[in-house]
Design a protein around this motif. Structure first.
Motif, PDB file in Angstrom:
ATOM      1  N   MET A   1     -51.624  54.553 113.385  1.00  0.00           N
ATOM      2  CA  MET A   1     -51.131  53.239 113.818  1.00  0.00           C
ATOM      3  C   MET A   1     -51.763  52.148 112.956  1.00  0.00           C
ATOM      4  SD  MET A   1     -51.278  51.501 117.621  1.00  0.00           S
ATOM      5  CE  MET A   1     -50.252  52.793 118.313  1.00  0.00           C
ATOM      6  N   SER A   2     -50.949  51.185 112.564  1.00  0.00           N
ATOM      7  CA  SER A   2     -51.439  50.157 111.665  1.00  0.00           C
ATOM      8  C   SER A   2     -52.281  49.135 112.412  1.00  0.00           C
ATOM      9  CB  SER A   2     -50.263  49.435 110.993  1.00  0.00           C
ATOM     10  OG  SER A   2     -49.656  48.555 111.904  1.00  0.00           O
ATOM     11  N   GLU A   3     -53.029  48.365 111.651  1.00  0.00           N
ATOM     12  CA  GLU A   3     -53.863  47.314 112.229  1.00  0.00           C
ATOM     13  C   GLU A   3     -53.001  46.282 112.931  1.00  0.00           C
ATOM     14  OE1 GLU A   3     -57.213  44.174 110.641  1.00  0.00           O
ATOM     15  OE2 GLU A   3     -56.651  45.888 109.423  1.00  0.00           O
TER      16      GLU A   3
ATOM     17  N   ALA B   1     -50.127  46.837 114.521  1.00  0.00           N
ATOM     18  CA  ALA B   1     -49.678  47.365 115.792  1.00  0.00           C
ATOM     19  C   ALA B   1     -50.807  47.402 116.822  1.00  0.00           C
ATOM     20  CB  ALA B   1     -49.100  48.758 115.600  1.00  0.00           C
ATOM     21  N   GLU B   2     -52.044  47.593 116.390  1.00  0.00           N
ATOM     22  CA  GLU B   2     -53.169  47.692 117.297  1.00  0.00           C
ATOM     23  C   GLU B   2     -53.573  46.334 117.866  1.00  0.00           C
ATOM     24  OE1 GLU B   2     -56.175  49.478 114.971  1.00  0.00           O
ATOM     25  OE2 GLU B   2     -55.332  51.492 115.059  1.00  0.00           O
ATOM     26  N   ALA B   3     -53.305  45.258 117.169  1.00  0.00           N
ATOM     27  CA  ALA B   3     -53.772  43.938 117.588  1.00  0.00           C
ATOM     28  C   ALA B   3     -52.916  43.418 118.737  1.00  0.00           C
ATOM     29  CB  ALA B   3     -53.715  42.974 116.410  1.00  0.00           C
ATOM     30  N   PRO B   4     -53.479  43.216 119.937  1.00  0.00           N
ATOM     31  CA  PRO B   4     -52.682  42.674 121.045  1.00  0.00           C
ATOM     32  C   PRO B   4     -52.357  41.212 120.786  1.00  0.00           C
ATOM     33  CG  PRO B   4     -54.980  42.833 121.683  1.00  0.00           C
ATOM     34  CD  PRO B   4     -54.881  43.449 120.323  1.00  0.00           C
TER      35      PRO B   4
ATOM     36  N   GLY C   1     -54.309  36.763 113.411  1.00  0.00           N
ATOM     37  CA  GLY C   1     -54.931  38.064 113.235  1.00  0.00           C
ATOM     38  C   GLY C   1     -54.410  38.870 112.072  1.00  0.00           C
ATOM     39  N   TYR C   2     -53.283  38.498 111.515  1.00  0.00           N
ATOM     40  CA  TYR C   2     -52.731  39.250 110.389  1.00  0.00           C
ATOM     41  C   TYR C   2     -53.584  39.039 109.141  1.00  0.00           C
ATOM     42  CZ  TYR C   2     -48.455  39.961 113.110  1.00  0.00           C
ATOM     43  OH  TYR C   2     -47.554  40.325 114.068  1.00  0.00           O
ATOM     44  N   ALA C   3     -53.782  40.128 108.398  1.00  0.00           N
ATOM     45  CA  ALA C   3     -54.560  40.057 107.160  1.00  0.00           C
ATOM     46  C   ALA C   3     -53.693  39.516 106.028  1.00  0.00           C
ATOM     47  CB  ALA C   3     -55.089  41.437 106.796  1.00  0.00           C
ATOM     48  N   THR C   4     -54.268  38.652 105.215  1.00  0.00           N
ATOM     49  CA  THR C   4     -53.587  38.154 104.028  1.00  0.00           C
ATOM     50  C   THR C   4     -53.879  39.086 102.851  1.00  0.00           C
ATOM     51  OG1 THR C   4     -55.477  36.755 103.453  1.00  0.00           O
ATOM     52  CG2 THR C   4     -53.773  35.787 104.860  1.00  0.00           C
ATOM     53  N   ALA C   5     -53.189  38.860 101.760  1.00  0.00           N
ATOM     54  CA  ALA C   5     -53.348  39.741 100.602  1.00  0.00           C
ATOM     55  C   ALA C   5     -54.756  39.709 100.036  1.00  0.00           C
ATOM     56  CB  ALA C   5     -52.326  39.363  99.522  1.00  0.00           C
ATOM     57  N   ASP C   6     -55.484  38.612 100.251  1.00  0.00           N
ATOM     58  CA  ASP C   6     -56.841  38.519  99.717  1.00  0.00           C
ATOM     59  C   ASP C   6     -57.905  38.924 100.736  1.00  0.00           C
ATOM     60  OD1 ASP C   6     -56.790  36.383 101.442  1.00  0.00           O
ATOM     61  OD2 ASP C   6     -57.237  34.853  99.936  1.00  0.00           O
ATOM     62  N   GLY C   7     -57.470  39.534 101.851  1.00  0.00           N
ATOM     63  CA  GLY C   7     -58.418  40.073 102.814  1.00  0.00           C
ATOM     64  C   GLY C   7     -58.877  39.121 103.895  1.00  0.00           C
TER      65      GLY C   7
ATOM     66  N   GLY D   1     -49.819  33.846 102.668  1.00  0.00           N
ATOM     67  CA  GLY D   1     -50.277  34.954 101.846  1.00  0.00           C
ATOM     68  C   GLY D   1     -50.287  36.300 102.538  1.00  0.00           C
ATOM     69  N   VAL D   2     -49.555  36.428 103.645  1.00  0.00           N
ATOM     70  CA  VAL D   2     -49.459  37.710 104.338  1.00  0.00           C
ATOM     71  C   VAL D   2     -48.467  38.603 103.589  1.00  0.00           C
ATOM     72  CG1 VAL D   2     -48.770  38.829 106.506  1.00  0.00           C
ATOM     73  CG2 VAL D   2     -50.036  36.667 106.552  1.00  0.00           C
ATOM     74  N   PRO D   3     -48.800  39.865 103.323  1.00  0.00           N
ATOM     75  CA  PRO D   3     -47.907  40.748 102.565  1.00  0.00           C
ATOM     76  C   PRO D   3     -46.576  40.993 103.280  1.00  0.00           C
ATOM     77  CG  PRO D   3     -50.128  41.671 102.671  1.00  0.00           C
ATOM     78  CD  PRO D   3     -50.086  40.516 103.627  1.00  0.00           C
ATOM     79  N   ARG D   4     -45.564  41.306 102.492  1.00  0.00           N
ATOM     80  CA  ARG D   4     -44.216  41.488 103.033  1.00  0.00           C
ATOM     81  C   ARG D   4     -44.165  42.617 104.058  1.00  0.00           C
ATOM     82  NH1 ARG D   4     -38.543  41.615  99.572  1.00  0.00           N
ATOM     83  NH2 ARG D   4     -37.248  42.653 101.143  1.00  0.00           N
ATOM     84  N   GLU D   5     -44.898  43.708 103.851  1.00  0.00           N
ATOM     85  CA  GLU D   5     -44.832  44.814 104.803  1.00  0.00           C
ATOM     86  C   GLU D   5     -45.403  44.422 106.163  1.00  0.00           C
ATOM     87  OE1 GLU D   5     -48.350  45.724 101.951  1.00  0.00           O
ATOM     88  OE2 GLU D   5     -46.282  44.913 101.820  1.00  0.00           O
ATOM     89  N   THR D   6     -46.397  43.539 106.166  1.00  0.00           N
ATOM     90  CA  THR D   6     -46.950  43.053 107.431  1.00  0.00           C
ATOM     91  C   THR D   6     -45.981  42.090 108.097  1.00  0.00           C
ATOM     92  OG1 THR D   6     -49.183  43.273 106.541  1.00  0.00           O
ATOM     93  CG2 THR D   6     -48.930  41.909 108.499  1.00  0.00           C
TER      94      THR D   6
END
Length: 259
Positions: free
Chosen positions: A1-3, A5-8, A24-30, A169-174
């Motif tokens: 499960m991805s990060e 999906a885990e984040a409520p 809570g979503y990670a950006t491309a630079d972390g 800067g959030v990646p497209r897959e996210t």
């Protein structure tokens, strides 16, 4: 499960519909999008008084309602203006994103509806650009936390969420995962059972035809990306040339909304 999906992120509301925190979503630079600053939602007409008080307690400063006048009249958003929260809504006639209008055309059965949804995502960037410009202007002015919504919180809202997350800067897959989360969190049956006006007319249609209209489908969002590539030179160019969010504006948004 991805990060992701885990984040409520769905808010604990009795009458909320697809109302969730985009933080809570990670950006491309972390780095990470801040929690409690960006909220996306569907109709808010079923919110209880306790739900409304909870939203006010979050310190929301801006609500951008992407719906047409008739949608707003049938399902009013009651809570924000009495609390002194800036409420933006725009009067327009375009039907893109109004699912009941799409179903009335009824062309080609279920597959015809799916193709109509793909086509719809080519119309949204043009039809709703004025609303997205206002939304970004509020963010750039520091008027967040911000909540934006349409009826299902899926199409007009989904495209708006894609623009915001891309700008941060959030990646497209996210971004796609956030979009597809509607399939988990949008309980259309509860709207049918509750008699919400946004779905009352939809209940008259065959469920096979309803399915592609109510779904968040990866191909729908891909259609929007393809349109932006073909007509504007990509998401970055659309943001800069149509929405007014170029590199310097994106830097400011990141400073405001990313940890």
């Amino acid at each position: 499960m991805s990060e992701v999906a885990e984040a409520p992120r769905l808010l604990p509301l009795t009458g909320g519909f697809n109302l969730r925190d985009m933080g809570g979503y990670a950006t491309a630079d972390g780095r990470r999008v801040k929690r409690g600053m960006l909220f996306r939602s569907g109709t808010m007409t079923l919110l209880t008084s306790e739900d409304e008080a909870h939203l006010v307690s979050l310190g929301i400063r801006t609500v951008c309602d992407l719906r047409r006048p008739g949608e707003r009249d049938r399902e009013p958003t009651r809570w924000c203006e009495p609390a002194g929260i800036h409420y933006f809504a725009r009067d327009y006639a375009e039907a893109s994103g109004v699912l009941s209008e799409l179903l009335k055309q009824g062309k080609g059965g279920a597959e015809g509806m799916r193709q109509a949804m793909i086509n719809l995502y080519r119309d949204i960037p043009q039809d709703h650009a004025p609303s997205y410009r206002h939304m970004f202007a509020r963010l750039l002015a520091g008027e967040a936390p911000l909540l934006f919504n349409c009826s299902a919180g899926k199409d007009r809202t989904g495209f708006g969420a894609m623009l915001i997350l891309h700008a941060l800067g959030v990646p497209r897959e996210t971004i796609l995962e956030d979009y597809l989360d509607t399939n988990t969190h949008a309980d259309f049956q509860r709207l049918f059972d509750g008699g919400a006006a946004s779905v009352k007319r939809m209940a008259e249609f065959d469920r096979a035809m309803l399915a592609p209209v109510m779904a968040a489908d990866a191909d729908y969002l891909a259609s929007a990306y393809d349109h932006l590539d073909a007509q504007h030179g990509g998401v970055d160019a659309y943001l800069a040339d149509v929405i007014g969010v170029g590199p310097s504006e994106r830097e400011r948004l990141i400073a405001l909304l990313v940890d």
